[in-house]
Design a protein around this motif. Structure first.
Motif, PDB file in Angstrom:
ATOM      1  N   SER A  61       0.830  -1.214   0.000  1.00 49.82           N
ATOM      2  CA  SER A  61       0.000   0.000   0.000  1.00 49.82           C
ATOM      3  C   SER A  61       0.860   1.257   0.000  1.00 49.82           C
ATOM      4  CB  SER A  61      -0.924   0.011   1.220  1.00 49.82           C
ATOM      5  OG  SER A  61      -0.192   0.287   2.405  1.00 49.82           O
ATOM      6  N   TRP A  62       0.325   2.306  -0.602  1.00 47.83           N
ATOM      7  CA  TRP A  62       1.016   3.592  -0.576  1.00 47.83           C
ATOM      8  C   TRP A  62       1.064   4.160   0.843  1.00 47.83           C
ATOM      9  CZ3 TRP A  62       4.334   5.346  -3.746  1.00 47.83           C
ATOM     10  CH2 TRP A  62       4.294   4.999  -5.094  1.00 47.83           C
ATOM     11  N   GLU A  63       0.069   3.844   1.634  1.00 49.08           N
ATOM     12  CA  GLU A  63       0.075   4.317   3.016  1.00 49.08           C
ATOM     13  C   GLU A  63       1.303   3.783   3.760  1.00 49.08           C
ATOM     14  OE1 GLU A  63      -2.789   4.199   7.020  1.00 49.08           O
ATOM     15  OE2 GLU A  63      -3.262   2.957   5.256  1.00 49.08           O
ATOM     16  N   ASP A  64       1.589   2.493   3.584  1.00 52.99           N
ATOM     17  CA  ASP A  64       2.756   1.907   4.246  1.00 52.99           C
ATOM     18  C   ASP A  64       4.058   2.470   3.689  1.00 52.99           C
ATOM     19  OD1 ASP A  64       1.112   0.364   5.821  1.00 52.99           O
ATOM     20  OD2 ASP A  64       1.298  -1.449   4.584  1.00 52.99           O
ATOM     21  N   ILE A  65       4.101   2.648   2.390  1.00 53.72           N
ATOM     22  CA  ILE A  65       5.312   3.182   1.761  1.00 53.72           C
ATOM     23  C   ILE A  65       5.597   4.596   2.254  1.00 53.72           C
ATOM     24  CG2 ILE A  65       6.262   4.019  -0.436  1.00 53.72           C
ATOM     25  CD1 ILE A  65       4.914   1.570  -1.762  1.00 53.72           C
ATOM     26  N   GLU A  66       4.600   5.447   2.246  1.00 55.84           N
ATOM     27  CA  GLU A  66       4.798   6.838   2.663  1.00 55.84           C
ATOM     28  C   GLU A  66       5.193   6.913   4.132  1.00 55.84           C
ATOM     29  OE1 GLU A  66       1.984   9.545  -0.201  1.00 55.84           O
ATOM     30  OE2 GLU A  66       1.001   8.487   1.438  1.00 55.84           O
ATOM     31  N   ARG A  67       4.572   6.092   4.966  1.00 51.47           N
ATOM     32  CA  ARG A  67       4.905   6.120   6.390  1.00 51.47           C
ATOM     33  C   ARG A  67       6.355   5.708   6.627  1.00 51.47           C
ATOM     34  NH1 ARG A  67       1.859   2.388   7.852  1.00 51.47           N
ATOM     35  NH2 ARG A  67       3.448   0.762   8.048  1.00 51.47           N
ATOM     36  N   GLU A  68       6.795   4.641   6.014  1.00 52.56           N
ATOM     37  CA  GLU A  68       8.153   4.151   6.260  1.00 52.56           C
ATOM     38  C   GLU A  68       9.214   4.990   5.567  1.00 52.56           C
ATOM     39  OE1 GLU A  68       9.034   2.091   8.412  1.00 52.56           O
ATOM     40  OE2 GLU A  68       7.119   1.216   8.946  1.00 52.56           O
ATOM     41  N   ALA A  69       8.938   5.457   4.360  1.00 52.89           N
ATOM     42  CA  ALA A  69       9.935   6.247   3.625  1.00 52.89           C
ATOM     43  C   ALA A  69      10.020   7.680   4.121  1.00 52.89           C
ATOM     44  CB  ALA A  69       9.623   6.234   2.130  1.00 52.89           C
ATOM     45  N   GLY A  70       8.916   8.184   4.685  1.00 50.17           N
ATOM     46  CA  GLY A  70       8.880   9.593   5.063  1.00 50.17           C
ATOM     47  C   GLY A  70       8.797  10.495   3.850  1.00 50.17           C
ATOM     48  N   LEU A  71       8.329   9.939   2.725  1.00 49.53           N
ATOM     49  CA  LEU A  71       8.200  10.668   1.467  1.00 49.53           C
ATOM     50  C   LEU A  71       6.801  10.437   0.914  1.00 49.53           C
ATOM     51  CD1 LEU A  71      11.602   9.575  -0.142  1.00 49.53           C
ATOM     52  CD2 LEU A  71      11.135  11.760   0.981  1.00 49.53           C
ATOM     53  N   THR A  72       6.302  11.406   0.170  1.00 46.85           N
ATOM     54  CA  THR A  72       4.968  11.263  -0.394  1.00 46.85           C
ATOM     55  C   THR A  72       5.008  10.508  -1.718  1.00 46.85           C
ATOM     56  OG1 THR A  72       5.055  13.313  -1.683  1.00 46.85           O
ATOM     57  CG2 THR A  72       4.331  13.485   0.632  1.00 46.85           C
ATOM     58  N   ARG A  73       3.837  10.048  -2.105  1.00 48.93           N
ATOM     59  CA  ARG A  73       3.701   9.357  -3.395  1.00 48.93           C
ATOM     60  C   ARG A  73       4.130  10.261  -4.544  1.00 48.93           C
ATOM     61  NH1 ARG A  73      -1.966   6.348  -5.138  1.00 48.93           N
ATOM     62  NH2 ARG A  73      -1.322   5.632  -7.234  1.00 48.93           N
ATOM     63  N   GLU A  74       3.813  11.549  -4.433  1.00 47.77           N
ATOM     64  CA  GLU A  74       4.165  12.494  -5.502  1.00 47.77           C
ATOM     65  C   GLU A  74       5.676  12.693  -5.593  1.00 47.77           C
ATOM     66  OE1 GLU A  74       1.785  12.935  -3.228  1.00 47.77           O
ATOM     67  OE2 GLU A  74       0.126  12.512  -4.613  1.00 47.77           O
ATOM     68  N   MET A  75       6.347  12.753  -4.439  1.00 46.61           N
ATOM     69  CA  MET A  75       7.806  12.878  -4.457  1.00 46.61           C
ATOM     70  C   MET A  75       8.446  11.688  -5.160  1.00 46.61           C
ATOM     71  SD  MET A  75       8.504  14.091  -0.553  1.00 46.61           S
ATOM     72  CE  MET A  75       7.764  15.571   0.140  1.00 46.61           C
ATOM     73  N   LEU A  76       7.962  10.517  -4.830  1.00 47.44           N
ATOM     74  CA  LEU A  76       8.523   9.315  -5.435  1.00 47.44           C
ATOM     75  C   LEU A  76       8.184   9.243  -6.921  1.00 47.44           C
ATOM     76  CD1 LEU A  76       7.816   6.819  -2.520  1.00 47.44           C
ATOM     77  CD2 LEU A  76      10.045   7.678  -3.253  1.00 47.44           C
ATOM     78  N   LYS A  77       7.039   9.763  -7.314  1.00 47.24           N
ATOM     79  CA  LYS A  77       6.709   9.797  -8.741  1.00 47.24           C
ATOM     80  C   LYS A  77       7.659  10.713  -9.498  1.00 47.24           C
ATOM     81  CE  LYS A  77       2.926  10.346 -12.051  1.00 47.24           C
ATOM     82  NZ  LYS A  77       3.775  11.040 -13.054  1.00 47.24           N
ATOM     83  N   SER A  78       8.049  11.832  -8.875  1.00 46.17           N
ATOM     84  CA  SER A  78       9.003  12.732  -9.527  1.00 46.17           C
ATOM     85  C   SER A  78      10.320  12.012  -9.807  1.00 46.17           C
ATOM     86  CB  SER A  78       9.255  13.963  -8.647  1.00 46.17           C
ATOM     87  OG  SER A  78       8.070  14.710  -8.469  1.00 46.17           O
ATOM     88  N   ALA A  79      10.754  11.202  -8.840  1.00 44.21           N
ATOM     89  CA  ALA A  79      11.983  10.434  -9.040  1.00 44.21           C
ATOM     90  C   ALA A  79      11.790   9.352 -10.095  1.00 44.21           C
ATOM     91  CB  ALA A  79      12.424   9.813  -7.717  1.00 44.21           C
ATOM     92  N   ALA A  80      10.655   8.666 -10.053  1.00 44.03           N
ATOM     93  CA  ALA A  80      10.393   7.616 -11.033  1.00 44.03           C
ATOM     94  C   ALA A  80      10.325   8.185 -12.448  1.00 44.03           C
ATOM     95  CB  ALA A  80       9.088   6.901 -10.683  1.00 44.03           C
ATOM     96  N   ASP A  81       9.821   9.402 -12.596  1.00 44.50           N
ATOM     97  CA  ASP A  81       9.753  10.025 -13.915  1.00 44.50           C
ATOM     98  C   ASP A  81      11.149  10.255 -14.495  1.00 44.50           C
ATOM     99  OD1 ASP A  81       7.002  10.015 -13.928  1.00 44.50           O
ATOM    100  OD2 ASP A  81       6.804  12.105 -13.261  1.00 44.50           O
ATOM    101  N   VAL A  82      12.102  10.608 -13.642  1.00 47.97           N
ATOM    102  CA  VAL A  82      13.488  10.744 -14.120  1.00 47.97           C
ATOM    103  C   VAL A  82      13.997   9.401 -14.634  1.00 47.97           C
ATOM    104  CG1 VAL A  82      15.869  11.271 -13.442  1.00 47.97           C
ATOM    105  CG2 VAL A  82      13.981  12.670 -12.563  1.00 47.97           C
ATOM    106  N   TYR A  83      13.707   8.353 -13.888  1.00 47.78           N
ATOM    107  CA  TYR A  83      14.128   7.010 -14.291  1.00 47.78           C
ATOM    108  C   TYR A  83      13.493   6.610 -15.621  1.00 47.78           C
ATOM    109  CZ  TYR A  83      15.243   2.016 -13.583  1.00 47.78           C
ATOM    110  OH  TYR A  83      15.723   0.740 -13.700  1.00 47.78           O
ATOM    111  N   LEU A  84      12.207   6.916 -15.777  1.00 51.96           N
ATOM    112  CA  LEU A  84      11.505   6.569 -17.005  1.00 51.96           C
ATOM    113  C   LEU A  84      12.058   7.316 -18.215  1.00 51.96           C
ATOM    114  CD1 LEU A  84       7.848   6.477 -15.652  1.00 51.96           C
ATOM    115  CD2 LEU A  84       9.137   4.543 -16.568  1.00 51.96           C
TER     116      LEU A  84
END
Length: 769
Positions: free
Chosen positions: A341-364
């Motif tokens: 779940s995104w809820e678990d990911i955001e809680r453990e990473a301390g980062l939002t889904r949008e922040m991680l999408k910004s990074a994934a877009d660079v990778y893509l």
């Protein structure tokens, strides 16, 4: 640790205002000033500066600091601030000899800080401990060898430990490991056990190689670089040059690190006259995300989920051919990623889904991607899962085994990777023991030896009776120092081979010797003439190194000569073992290395001055996977948190950090310029919201108390609270001063690398300043 009703103001996408920080770039005039301060402190002159011009160049000497590679076409000045500091300290005219030890007792020196011990100067004479007088007293080399040999012969070999720091040459490392096995044990822990052993275990498990897959040329062809938990600016500053070149040609760099390190934010190249004149820096990271300590698995899982979502939308994201032909376990990994779940990911990473999408877009948007990491991934209880997840992330788009792509751990000490390559390993399956038996006519021990954690456990329970240290500052670097030091002194024998005084030399067994060795900048003259040594960098290239400077003392001996001297006094004669000949001509040792490891070290002496070093090779570059399945492995993590001790009210995650004015445990001074700290190390880094929530004030003195719930009392007292840009619930303190808070049992589950980056602690408040 965050009150859900109290909205934090910390911004993981950028620096907080009102915090302690450095507003200038990395490099530039600040680095020049830092080097000059150490040159002045060490008393070096024009000769010291002249020596630097030979550093990290073909036919020159290899830096004793970091293991970053040496380019085939070096800059006119191929050294960094830390490398220069290490060289200046080695060349200091200050001396630590018999006169010094006659004036100071061991008990007195134990009260000195690390910096004051190191700045005394170069060790000049072999010394033995006079326990009754509480002093080191001079002795002859022959006396030391014979006494050490007598002690070792009286002990069970399996009760002894032969430790190696990362500075010993390949030649010394090979003979040291051979000595241990001829003597009868595989107890060969090294500094890798405390930093990148997680790399050796995890990469071997998932791609079949125990080292990184990249070479320097790859950095000229990558479109994106993803950084996790590595501080190039402090730990390997020469790496900033290829990073700057990559950025200049359009490469995007995405960094995940709890601390915003200056070297990965902006850099002024000291060798670029225009940048030096204009002071206009290069922006290194295009995106910098302050992941929570221990949250890297979660962050990587979030990136993978975004890739799978993009695959669903576009259908051309994953490298299906690579996955089908070269990997195993993808279906299980895909199901786990989709099911997290995104809820678990955001809680453990301390980062939002949008922040991680910004990074994934660079990778893509990148065809070729390199993954870089350091001890921010390795030093956790689930550190190996951090690395496995990183490899899985790269494999989703085939970024493994092709030009401009791969996974590249940045190693620490200058030959820490190389010494493992030539036999310093507690794992007998990693060493060609059958070949050694045939070459030297003996029966090699087959039992697994002790790594660093096992050796410490053996010292605590009394099973380890002797410790020989080939360089390093072992007692200061290990966890649980307050428990370890009293146990250390119950050993029968301790021997330290070193260039300068440190705290480990003051924590001694019943019988103790301090043996001074040549530095790498110094001429090594043996019966066969001037000698050359070699070392391996973190990109698996091997380089020759020649010292030219006159030794600090005529009484110094080379590391090889010292190892050989102890071995001769310990072992029975063997017609196949020629310690005197090997000491006289290191080329004979290289011949032994080439015979033992012919695929990687053939014609070693002829190739050792190849510009850029000669490459040992890596099967992964040909997409050959030496795993159990014969394929690269996707690993499904069983946790999103790479730590062990769960969060609880009032419990923080402590990360231990190195300052800009140190390398490993060596403290060059009290300037952490790149974090805005001057003149002190007794500090606690903490974000402003956490300071307020804890009822503290800036400048207040507090104690950190270990919170591992194992019944042991651990504390570090009198730290000054400083506002610093860190994630919520995260604290920072300097290594090695914070090591007493790290439990010995808190380590990676596969490699036993101590978990210095997710240490559970509580704050005990003192009085406000």
């Amino acid at each position: 640790m965050t009150d859900e009703t109290d909205t934090p103001t910390h911004d993981p996408m950028g620096p907080d205002e009102g915090t302690v920080r450095y507003d200038g770039p990395h490099g530039g005039w600040g680095s020049m000033e830092g080097m000059y301060k150490v040159l002045r402190e060490t008393g070096g002159g024009p000769e010291a500066t002249k020596t630097l011009l030979r550093q990290n160049k073909p036919g020159g000497f290899m830096c004793v600091s970091c293991a970053w590679t040496k380019p085939a076409n070096p800059h006119p000045v191929e050294f960094c601030e830390n490398g220069a500091k290490a060289t200046f300290w080695e060349q200091t005219p200050k001396q630590c000899g018999p006169d010094f030890f006659a004036k100071h007792t061991i008990s007195e020196l134990k009260e000195w800080p690390d910096y004051e011990l190191e700045r005394v100067g170069r060790l000049t004479h072999p010394m033995r401990l006079d326990r009754e007088a509480d002093r080191y007293v001079p002795c002859s080399w022959d006396e030391a060898y014979q006494a050490i040999g007598t002690e070792l012969k009286a002990l069970d070999p399996k009760s002894t430990v032969f430790y190696a720091s990362g500075r010993a040459s390949l030649e010394t490392s090979y003979l040291y490991a051979l000595f241990a096995r001829l003597y009868g044990h595989n107890n060969l822990p090294d500094s890798s056990n405390m930093c990148h052993e997680t790399t050796s275990v995890a990469l071997k498990k998932v791609i079949g190689s125990s080292v990184g897959t990249c070479v320097l040329e790859d950095f000229e062809h990558c479109d994106a670089i993803f950084f996790f938990g590595q501080n190039s600016g402090t730990n390997s500053p020469r790496f900033l040059h290829p990073l700057k070149a990559a950025v200049d040609r359009g490469c995007k760099i995405v960094t995940f690190n709890p601390v915003r390190e200056k070297g990965l934010i902006e850099f002024v190249d000291p060798q670029n006259p225009i940048q030096m004149a204009t002071r206009k820096p290069t922006q290194i990271s295009s995106l910098y995300l302050q992941v929570r300590p221990g949250g890297d698995i979660a962050a990587l899982m979030g990136l993978c989920k975004h890739l799978l979502d993009a695959e669903d939308e576009r259908g051309d994201v994953l490298d299906r051919d690579f996955i089908e032909q070269h990997t195993n376990g993808f279906e299980e990994f895909e199901a786990a990623a989709r099911g997290t779940s995104w809820e678990d990911i955001e809680r453990e990473a301390g980062l939002t889904r949008e922040m991680l999408k910004s990074a994934a877009d660079v990778y893509l948007g990148a065809k070729n991607v390199i993954g870089i990491y350091g001890m921010g991934l390795t030093q956790h209880t689930h550190g190996w899962l951090n690395i496995a997840m990183f490899a899985s992330f790269l494999m989703l788009r085939g970024n493994m085994g092709r030009k401009g792509a791969g996974i590249s751990p940045v190693r620490g000490h200058s030959n820490v990777q190389g010494q493992r390559t030539v036999g310093i390993s507690e794992k007998p399956e990693l060493v060609p023991l059958d070949k050694l038996e045939a070459m030297f006519g003996f029966e090699a021990p087959r039992e697994e030896g002790m790594n660093t954690v096992h050796a410490c456990e053996g010292i605590l329970d009394g099973k380890v009776r002797a410790f020989i240290g080939l360089g390093g500052n072992f007692v200061r670097a290990i966890p649980d120092i307050r428990r370890m030091e009293p146990a250390w002194e119950r050993m029968r024998l301790t021997v330290q081979i070193a260039t300068k005084l440190n705290r480990s030399h003051l924590i001694n067994g019943e019988v103790a010797y301090l043996l001074p060795c040549l530095g790498r900048t110094e001429e090594d003259l043996q019966s066969g003439g001037p000698q050359v040594v070699t070392m391996e960098d973190s990109l698996s290239c091997v380089h020759g190194s020649v010292g030219k400077k006159r030794p600090a003392s005529d009484s110094l001996r080379s590391e090889i000569a010292i190892v050989a001297g102890i071995a001769k006094a310990t072992l029975p004669e063997n017609p196949n073992v020629h310690w005197d000949a090997w000491t006289g001509d290191y080329g004979l040792v290289r011949d032994l290395i080439a015979k033992t490891y012919p695929d990687e070290f053939h014609d070693m002496s002829a190739r050792m001055f190849t510009p850029g070093g000669f490459y040992r090779g890596n099967a992964v570059r040909d997409r050959v996977w030496k795993t159990d399945s014969g394929k690269a492995e996707f690993i499904v993590p069983n946790t999103l948190y790479s730590g062990k001790v769960p969060d609880a009210p009032g419990r923080y995650r402590l990360i231990t950090m190195r300052s800009n004015d140190q390398f490993n445990t060596t403290i060059y001074g009290f300037s952490d310029r790149l974090r805005g700290i001057e003149g002190k190390r007794d500090v606690l880094f903490m974000n402003r919201d956490d300071i307020r929530r804890a009822g503290l004030v800036v400048g207040q003195r507090v104690d950190l108390v270990g919170d591992a719930e194992d019944g042991e009392t651990r504390e570090v007292c009198g730290l000054e609270v400083l506002p610093f840009d860190l994630p919520d619930g995260c604290l920072g303190a300097y290594y090695p001063e914070a090591n007493p808070l790290v439990p010995l049992h808190l380590h990676d589950e596969l490699s036993q690398t101590p978990a210095y980056k997710t240490v559970p602690v509580r704050i005990r408040a003192g009085n406000a300043a």
